[in-house]
Design a protein around this motif. Structure first.
Motif, short mmCIF file in Angstrom:
data_model
loop_
_atom_site.label_atom_id
_atom_site.label_comp_id
_atom_site.label_asym_id
_atom_site.label_seq_id
_atom_site.Cartn_x
_atom_site.Cartn_y
_atom_site.Cartn_z
N LEU A 1 1.19 53.89 2.80
CA LEU A 1 0.84 52.61 3.43
C LEU A 1 2.09 51.77 3.67
CD1 LEU A 1 -1.27 50.58 4.40
CD2 LEU A 1 -1.49 49.80 2.03
N ILE A 2 2.99 51.74 2.69
CA ILE A 2 4.24 51.00 2.87
C ILE A 2 5.04 51.58 4.03
CG2 ILE A 2 6.45 50.45 1.79
CD1 ILE A 2 4.99 50.38 -0.90
N GLY A 3 5.12 52.91 4.09
CA GLY A 3 5.83 53.55 5.19
C GLY A 3 5.20 53.25 6.53
N ALA A 4 3.86 53.23 6.58
CA ALA A 4 3.18 52.94 7.84
C ALA A 4 3.45 51.50 8.29
CB ALA A 4 1.68 53.17 7.68
N LEU A 5 3.41 50.56 7.35
CA LEU A 5 3.68 49.17 7.71
C LEU A 5 5.12 49.00 8.19
CD1 LEU A 5 1.85 47.32 4.78
CD2 LEU A 5 1.11 47.54 7.17
N LEU A 6 6.05 49.67 7.50
CA LEU A 6 7.45 49.59 7.91
C LEU A 6 7.65 50.19 9.30
CD1 LEU A 6 10.44 49.03 7.37
CD2 LEU A 6 10.56 51.23 6.17
N THR A 7 7.00 51.32 9.56
CA THR A 7 7.15 51.98 10.86
C THR A 7 6.56 51.13 11.98
OG1 THR A 7 7.06 54.15 9.80
CG2 THR A 7 6.62 54.06 12.16
N ILE A 8 5.35 50.60 11.76
CA ILE A 8 4.70 49.78 12.79
C ILE A 8 5.50 48.52 13.07
CG2 ILE A 8 2.63 48.44 13.33
CD1 ILE A 8 1.04 50.53 11.72
N ALA A 9 5.95 47.85 12.01
CA ALA A 9 6.73 46.63 12.19
C ALA A 9 8.05 46.92 12.90
CB ALA A 9 6.99 45.98 10.84
N SER A 10 8.67 48.04 12.58
CA SER A 10 9.94 48.38 13.22
C SER A 10 9.75 48.71 14.69
CB SER A 10 10.58 49.57 12.49
OG SER A 10 10.81 49.26 11.13
N LEU A 11 8.70 49.47 15.01
CA LEU A 11 8.42 49.79 16.41
C LEU A 11 8.11 48.53 17.21
CD1 LEU A 11 6.26 53.03 16.00
CD2 LEU A 11 8.58 52.88 16.91
N TYR A 12 7.35 47.63 16.61
CA TYR A 12 7.01 46.38 17.29
C TYR A 12 8.26 45.55 17.54
CZ TYR A 12 4.71 41.89 18.18
OH TYR A 12 4.31 40.71 18.74
N SER A 13 9.11 45.43 16.53
CA SER A 13 10.34 44.65 16.69
C SER A 13 11.29 45.32 17.68
CB SER A 13 11.03 44.50 15.33
OG SER A 13 10.18 43.85 14.40
N TRP A 14 11.33 46.63 17.65
CA TRP A 14 12.19 47.37 18.57
C TRP A 14 11.75 47.16 20.02
CZ3 TRP A 14 12.78 53.44 18.26
CH2 TRP A 14 13.86 53.83 19.07
N ALA A 15 10.43 47.17 20.24
CA ALA A 15 9.91 47.01 21.60
C ALA A 15 10.18 45.61 22.14
CB ALA A 15 8.42 47.30 21.62
N LEU A 16 10.19 44.61 21.27
CA LEU A 16 10.37 43.22 21.71
C LEU A 16 11.82 42.75 21.58
CD1 LEU A 16 7.18 41.52 20.24
CD2 LEU A 16 7.54 42.49 22.52
#
Length: 225
Positions: free
Chosen positions: A172-187
């Motif tokens: 779950l921690i890895g999923a949250l980190l991945t999603i947040a990183s992808l979101y920040s990367w896209a923006l």
């Protein structure tokens, strides 16, 4: 080196399949005589020695190439007369890869740029590598800004895989980190495409003259006086 490695690899691991079919267990360093394992184990041993020889040749090749490189001419963009587009750019490869995006009209586009068929159906060279290859000197290619978010994604993905096996909270921690990183990367904001290129500054005076022709005329009259 390549062919010795190829032969050695197959000679090492091929007999292991036969030994397994004969009933020999994996990961044992000794066995009793009389089971018929001797020949294939010896073949695997010879194969492993060939792998070692190929590695030694490879290391010698690297050292010799490194030592002789300063005394040799640069290899150029296409030392092997290749067929595909990666051979159409300089070596070492520039950070932007291609000066312009290649237009592909068929298979082996780079080969057909250099060669064609004459009236008799024979393949003839129509352009040298120097004439056809890209120079790698373009300064107006927009590159993405440096970012640490891909590294964060690379950390999050293994956490997901490891967590799915051992601990779901870690996944779950890895999923949250991945999603947040992808979101920040896209923006992530993109810099001015021309901000880091010298040609932008070189033409600043020309742009000023184009926007204010009167200023250019005044400066010309002042020089004449």
């Amino acid at each position: 080196s390549f062919w010795i490695m190829l032969v050695g690899f197959n000679l090492t691991f091929g007999p292991m399949h036969i030994l397994g079919l004969q009933g020999m267990s994996r990961r044992i360093d000794t066995y009793a005589r009389g089971y018929g394992f001797e020949f294939w184990n010896m073949a695997a041993t010879v194969g492993s020695l060939l792998i070692a020889v190929s590695v030694v040749i490879f290391i010698w090749n690297v050292v010799k190439s490194k030592r002789d490189a300063p005394h040799l001419p640069p290899p150029g963009p296409d030392p092997w007369d290749g067929r595909t587009l990666e051979w159409s750019i300089p070596s070492p490869v520039p950070v932007h890869n291609f000066d312009t995006v290649p237009q592909v009209h068929g298979r082996d586009e780079w080969w057909h740029t250099k060669y064609a068929e004459n009236d008799e159906g024979k393949v003839v060279r129509v352009a040298t590598v120097e004439e056809a290859a890209q120079t790698g000197e373009a300064t107006d290619v927009h590159l993405p800004s440096p970012s640490f978010w891909p590294l964060a994604v690379a950390v999050g993905l293994p956490l997901i895989g490891y967590g799915l096996i051992f601990n779901l909270w870690l996944a779950l921690i890895g999923a949250l980190l991945t999603i947040a990183s992808l979101y920040s990367w896209a923006l992530e904001p993109v810099d001015d495409p021309d901000a880091a290129h010298d040609h932008h500054d070189d033409h600043s005076d020309d742009e000023a003259e184009a926007t204010d022709p009167g200023a250019a005329d005044d400066s010309t009259e002042g020089d004449q006086q």
